[in-house]
Design an enzyme around this catalytic site. Sequence first.
Site, mmCIF file in Angstrom:
data_model
loop_
_atom_site.group_PDB
_atom_site.id
_atom_site.type_symbol
_atom_site.label_atom_id
_atom_site.label_comp_id
_atom_site.label_asym_id
_atom_site.label_seq_id
_atom_site.Cartn_x
_atom_site.Cartn_y
_atom_site.Cartn_z
ATOM 1 N N TYR A 126 0.851 -1.201 0.000
ATOM 2 C CA TYR A 126 0.000 0.000 0.000
ATOM 3 C C TYR A 126 0.877 1.239 0.000
ATOM 4 O O TYR A 126 1.832 1.326 0.773
ATOM 5 C CB TYR A 126 -0.906 0.025 1.235
ATOM 6 C CG TYR A 126 -2.330 -0.342 0.909
ATOM 7 C CD1 TYR A 126 -3.007 0.357 -0.086
ATOM 8 C CD2 TYR A 126 -2.994 -1.353 1.580
ATOM 9 C CE1 TYR A 126 -4.323 0.032 -0.396
ATOM 10 C CE2 TYR A 126 -4.303 -1.681 1.270
ATOM 11 C CZ TYR A 126 -4.964 -0.980 0.276
ATOM 12 O OH TYR A 126 -6.253 -1.296 -0.038
ATOM 13 N N LYS B 241 -2.597 1.426 -24.863
ATOM 14 C CA LYS B 241 -3.011 1.365 -26.278
ATOM 15 C C LYS B 241 -1.753 1.481 -27.149
ATOM 16 O O LYS B 241 -0.862 0.647 -27.017
ATOM 17 C CB LYS B 241 -4.051 2.451 -26.546
ATOM 18 C CG LYS B 241 -5.338 2.257 -25.732
ATOM 19 C CD LYS B 241 -6.428 3.208 -26.137
ATOM 20 C CE LYS B 241 -7.732 2.919 -25.434
ATOM 21 N NZ LYS B 241 -7.915 3.637 -24.163
ATOM 22 N N ARG C 125 -2.082 -1.956 -18.558
ATOM 23 C CA ARG C 125 -3.375 -1.260 -18.491
ATOM 24 C C ARG C 125 -3.291 -0.232 -17.374
ATOM 25 O O ARG C 125 -2.936 -0.555 -16.241
ATOM 26 C CB ARG C 125 -4.507 -2.242 -18.206
ATOM 27 C CG ARG C 125 -4.648 -3.317 -19.235
ATOM 28 C CD ARG C 125 -5.987 -4.012 -19.146
ATOM 29 N NE ARG C 125 -7.000 -3.250 -19.852
ATOM 30 C CZ ARG C 125 -7.171 -3.282 -21.181
ATOM 31 N NH1 ARG C 125 -6.423 -4.042 -21.935
ATOM 32 N NH2 ARG C 125 -8.105 -2.555 -21.745
ATOM 33 N N THR D 111 -4.531 6.732 -21.485
ATOM 34 C CA THR D 111 -4.271 5.387 -20.970
ATOM 35 C C THR D 111 -2.823 5.064 -21.332
ATOM 36 O O THR D 111 -2.198 5.773 -22.130
ATOM 37 C CB THR D 111 -5.182 4.336 -21.637
ATOM 38 O OG1 THR D 111 -5.065 4.471 -23.052
ATOM 39 C CG2 THR D 111 -6.625 4.509 -21.230
ATOM 40 N N GLU E 130 -0.474 4.852 -0.382
ATOM 41 C CA GLU E 130 -1.248 6.098 -0.537
ATOM 42 C C GLU E 130 -0.343 7.303 -0.381
ATOM 43 O O GLU E 130 0.496 7.353 0.535
ATOM 44 C CB GLU E 130 -2.357 6.186 0.517
ATOM 45 C CG GLU E 130 -3.552 5.308 0.218
ATOM 46 C CD GLU E 130 -3.484 3.995 0.937
ATOM 47 O OE1 GLU E 130 -2.346 3.531 1.199
ATOM 48 O OE2 GLU E 130 -4.554 3.433 1.241
ATOM 49 N N ASP F 289 -7.381 14.347 -24.442
ATOM 50 C CA ASP F 289 -7.426 12.938 -24.054
ATOM 51 C C ASP F 289 -6.777 12.169 -25.203
ATOM 52 O O ASP F 289 -7.397 11.925 -26.227
ATOM 53 C CB ASP F 289 -8.885 12.505 -23.852
ATOM 54 C CG ASP F 289 -8.994 11.034 -23.472
ATOM 55 O OD1 ASP F 289 -7.993 10.300 -23.611
ATOM 56 O OD2 ASP F 289 -10.086 10.619 -23.042
HETATM 57 N N1 DSN Z 1 -12.159 0.830 -25.018
HETATM 58 C C1 DSN Z 1 -11.327 1.888 -25.525
HETATM 59 C C2 DSN Z 1 -11.391 1.980 -26.993
HETATM 60 O O1 DSN Z 1 -11.454 0.953 -27.595
HETATM 61 O O2 DSN Z 1 -11.352 3.047 -27.570
HETATM 62 C C3 DSN Z 1 -11.601 3.170 -24.859
HETATM 63 O O3 DSN Z 1 -12.909 3.250 -24.497
#
Ligand code: DSN
Length: 424
Positions: free
Chosen positions: A56, A233, A239, A230, A58, A203
């Site tokens: 942990y 990707k 993730r 994120t 925090e 974003d």
């Molecule tokens: N699930 C992701 C996408 O495929 O774009 C983001 O929501």
Amino acid sequence: MSAPAYHSLKKTDPEIHAAVTGEMQRQVEGVELIPSENYISRAVMETMGTVFNNKYSEGYPGRRYYGGQTYADAVESLAIARAKKLFNCGHANVQPHAGAPANVGTYFALLEPGDTVLGMDLSHGGHLTHGHPVTYLTKIFNFVRYKMKDIESGEIDYDEMREVARREKPKMILAGFSAYPRELNYARMKEIAEEAGAYAVADMAHIAGLIAGRAVRSPFEDGFDVILSTTHKSLRGPRGGLILCREAALGAKIDKSVFPGFQGGPIMQMVAAKAVAFKEALRPEFADYAKQIVANAKCMAEAFMQSGARLITNGTDNHLLLIDCVESWGITGREAEELFDRIGVTLNKNVIADDPRKPMDPSGVRLGTPAVTTRGMKEAEMKKLAAFMLEAVARRGDPAGLDALHAEVKAFCKKYPVPGIGEN
Ligand code: DSN
């Protein structure tokens, strides 16, 4: 490299072990074209399974609420320093558990309840977290949407955006998308944000790897205040989520918003894995990878358009393509997704701009090249993949023909090992 064996898992839980093995095989034998998916390296995968899970932490490095933070501080500090270097910015928060929490953390840091956000309409490529009525965020903030003015070119109506900003007085203008194949004009959006007295936020979840590899422009180059993302990707990490500020001064607001604002302890093994992924993305070869993603997407778009298929915006500037399946092939997006699944090609059904059909059975499919590019595929392979898919459309009433095509796809995939899994 041979596939991970997971001996202890096999002994403890054969059912889950069988599922893991099955999934590894699916990934190795199939073509992954979901534009938000990728294959992580073995090093990132190993880090996700480390003893940091037991800890942990925090707080933030040097200011934690629990003891025993020597190594947790070390990995989080490395993750922060590498993220700042990679995206050339003044502050990084590496704790958001995923993309939606990165959005939430950013909104609550910069907005008061009732404030207005100007974001891209979901059906024109935006994202649920950018103000779709099904999300709780819309109970707190007032989202106003912008759209493309021309679906053939993908151009956003920036004049209208400016008019809307003057009228609605947003506190945040949000650039970013999950199904838009073109580059946004960040300079123009920043200008509109300045005039409205709004934060300019991007974003970049889908294109983080492309920005890191300098294959597309970074919103920070045009003065954006915050970029959230994120990490799993096109950036090819574990993730998770990430929030970056151009100026360090905004960092304290973001940090406070993420913890204690709405998250508890960071998932430190994922923070460590983010650090490893950032190190990989800082290597020169990652820039080659990012540029190849775009070259591959353009090549695939060309192959489909030459076949007569209708692509939303008539091509792509990034990693993804949107195909109008109804117009191109006389089948729905759901039917196309199922058809391509049948031959081992995975992509997702997707609404197209102003789609008359519903999201569970829309008119289009969305596909992208980050994962296949990680396997080392280039332009020649993109043409081959498009040919497989067009052949599936041609053989759609012929089960034996589709089986034969599936066997061909499997044989083709064998030539391109998945990093992280290797030979299965
Ligand atoms: N699930 C992701 C996408 O495929 O774009 C983001 O929501």
